[in-house]
Scaffold this active site. Structure first.
Site, PDB file in Angstrom:
ATOM      1  N   LYS A 204       0.854  -1.187   0.000  1.00  0.00           N
ATOM      2  CA  LYS A 204       0.000   0.000   0.000  1.00  0.00           C
ATOM      3  C   LYS A 204       0.885   1.230   0.000  1.00  0.00           C
ATOM      4  CE  LYS A 204      -3.563   2.407   2.558  1.00  0.00           C
ATOM      5  NZ  LYS A 204      -4.638   2.302   3.538  1.00  0.00           N
ATOM      6  N   LYS A 233       1.155  10.057   5.379  1.00  0.00           N
ATOM      7  CA  LYS A 233       1.323   8.714   5.947  1.00  0.00           C
ATOM      8  C   LYS A 233       2.607   8.040   5.479  1.00  0.00           C
ATOM      9  CE  LYS A 233      -3.655   8.134   6.631  1.00  0.00           C
ATOM     10  NZ  LYS A 233      -4.835   7.247   6.519  1.00  0.00           N
ATOM     11  N   GLU A 249       7.599  -6.521   1.293  1.00  0.00           N
ATOM     12  CA  GLU A 249       6.404  -6.365   2.138  1.00  0.00           C
ATOM     13  C   GLU A 249       5.481  -7.583   1.985  1.00  0.00           C
ATOM     14  OE1 GLU A 249       5.087  -4.517   4.343  1.00  0.00           O
ATOM     15  OE2 GLU A 249       6.125  -2.598   4.364  1.00  0.00           O
ATOM     16  N   LYS A 264      -2.423  -1.451  -3.679  1.00  0.00           N
ATOM     17  CA  LYS A 264      -3.235  -0.236  -3.575  1.00  0.00           C
ATOM     18  C   LYS A 264      -2.366   0.997  -3.649  1.00  0.00           C
ATOM     19  CE  LYS A 264      -6.396   1.898  -0.332  1.00  0.00           C
ATOM     20  NZ  LYS A 264      -6.926   1.841   1.000  1.00  0.00           N
ATOM     21  N   TYR A 329     -15.463   0.787  -6.088  1.00  0.00           N
ATOM     22  CA  TYR A 329     -16.744   1.462  -5.848  1.00  0.00           C
ATOM     23  C   TYR A 329     -17.680   1.290  -7.046  1.00  0.00           C
ATOM     24  CZ  TYR A 329     -13.932   3.650  -2.214  1.00  0.00           C
ATOM     25  OH  TYR A 329     -13.122   3.855  -1.131  1.00  0.00           O
TER      26      TYR A 329
HETATM   27  C1  PBG Z   1      -6.866   3.728   5.592  1.00  0.00           C
HETATM   28  C2  PBG Z   1      -7.513   3.482   4.291  1.00  0.00           C
HETATM   29  C3  PBG Z   1      -7.467   4.368   3.224  1.00  0.00           C
HETATM   30  C4  PBG Z   1      -8.200   3.798   2.204  1.00  0.00           C
HETATM   31  C5  PBG Z   1      -8.691   2.567   2.651  1.00  0.00           C
HETATM   32  N1  PBG Z   1      -8.250   2.381   3.954  1.00  0.00           N
HETATM   33  C6  PBG Z   1      -6.854   5.713   3.128  1.00  0.00           C
HETATM   34  C7  PBG Z   1      -5.479   5.908   3.555  1.00  0.00           C
HETATM   35  O1  PBG Z   1      -4.708   4.965   3.709  1.00  0.00           O
HETATM   36  O2  PBG Z   1      -5.093   7.059   3.753  1.00  0.00           O
HETATM   37  C8  PBG Z   1      -8.377   4.441   0.871  1.00  0.00           C
HETATM   38  C9  PBG Z   1      -9.497   3.967   0.050  1.00  0.00           C
HETATM   39  C10 PBG Z   1      -9.765   4.801  -1.137  1.00  0.00           C
HETATM   40  O3  PBG Z   1      -9.111   5.838  -1.393  1.00  0.00           O
HETATM   41  O4  PBG Z   1     -10.678   4.435  -1.856  1.00  0.00           O
HETATM   42  N2  PBG Z   1      -6.688   2.702   6.435  1.00  0.00           N
END
Ligand code: PBG
Length: 339
Positions: A204, A233, A249, A264, A329
């Protein structure tokens, strides 16, 4: 590698023969997307209103718990195997430690129960992370501007167990703390939940493409201020310049007991999907995140592209890159188109 053994040359070889009409194009198509490849990501809110539109994500609304139950039935009818639920938490319930995440009667648990009751055949996936519940918006606990890894992992384990007790089938740690998959797996085994699946957000990235999600779940600006907490983050999510690191990872999460892997964001990271799939041969998913959704819809609203075609093309691209499925989505809309 494919062996390119083209002995024939033009004009004997004419690749366009295979594209001349729909029947032959369908016959030689290498990759297809079906409703069975989709995980529907949706947002639940505390209130009674069935739907509250998310302005940054045209066509997406936050759903009430009752509307989530209806969504689960809709997923079943459309052949969508699973739903991933994300909560919009009442700001009054947030604190620095994200304590509401451990409420067994909290919003996520109520939504999970309602969905499993309405459509038990539909898998329910829950996010394991603290950001919807913390007032600072980070996925972990903060002290003096630093994210506390191991302390956060202990809380995440509790969060995961509470959600599993509510009926969640898949826990999906999206927090990117080190060691959380192993800790969650160990706790699940210890507590008799050996069938619970873990889909690890293994790779991620710290990404601008999560922008609209902040509005969707109402998580505020990350408190900026120190070197360790620069208002984003990046001390826990990956640097977007890195690909080898994604494999490291993933290797850790696989060793710790992940059943399925998630990359992601999605479309800008298809190379990572391909490398992860080739290296580990495990069920691998991509998350078409909020910003990817918003880009397609915004362009379509301006008349700049055809949303329906862009949706199917983007979903197919994930599978072509090696993904077994996509968290999106667009799931209900895509499933309707594919029906
Ligand atoms: C955070 C989380 C995020 C998303 C899913 N879980 C945002 C982030 O990590 O800042 C993003 C999902 C999306 O943008 O559709 N645990």
């Amino acid at each position: 590698m494919v062996r390119m053994n083209y002995s024939a040359r033009f004009p004997y070889a004419r690749p366009r023969r295979l594209r001349q009409s729909d029947w032959i194009r369908r016959l030689v198509r290498e990759t297809t997307i079906t409703p069975g490849d989709l995980i529907w990501s949706l947002v639940v809110h505390e209130g009674e209103r069935d739907e509250i539109p998310v302005s940054a994500m045209p066509g997406v609304s936050r759903l009430s718990v009752a509307a989530c139950a209806q969504a689960a039935k809709r997923a079943r009818n459309l052949g969508i195997p699973a739903i991933a639920v994300f909560p919009f938490i009442d700001p009054a319930k947030k604190d620095a430690a994200g304590r509401e995440a451990l409420n067994p009667d909290g919003l996520v648990c109520r939504a999970v129960r309602a969905m499993k009751e309405a459509a038990p055949e539909v898998g329910v996936m829950v996010d394991v992370a603290l950001d919807p519940f913390t007032d600072h918006g980070h996925d972990g606990l903060l002290r003096d501007g630093r994210i506390l890894n191991d302390e956060t992992v202990s809380v995440l384990v509790e969060q995961a167990l509470i959600q599993v007790k509510a009926g969640a089938d898949i826990v999906a740690p999206s927090d990117m703390m080190d060691g959380r998959v192993g800790a969650i797996r160990e706790a699940l085994e210890r507590e008799g939940h050996q069938d619970t699946l873990i889909m690890s957000y293994a790779a991620k990235y710290a990404s601008a493409f999560y922008g609209p999600y902040r509005e969707a779940i109402g998580s505020g600006k990350l408190g900026a201020g120190s070197v360790a907490n620069p208002g984003d983050k990046r001390t826990y999510q990956m640097d977007f310049g890195n690909a080898d690191e994604a494999l490291r990872e993933v290797a850790l999460d696989v060793a710790e007991g992940a059943d399925m892997l998630l990359v992601k964001p999605g479309m800008p990271y298809l190379d990572i999907v391909r490398r992860v799939k080739d290296a580990f041969a495990l069920p691998t998913f991509a998350f078409q995140v909020s910003g990817e959704y918003a880009m397609i819809m915004a362009a379509a609203q301006n008349g700049w592209l055809d949303a329906d075609r862009a949706i199917i093309e983007s979903l197919t691209a994930f599978k072509r890159a090696g993904a077994d499925g996509v968290v999106t989505y667009f799931a209900p809309k895509a499933a309707e188109m594919l029906a």
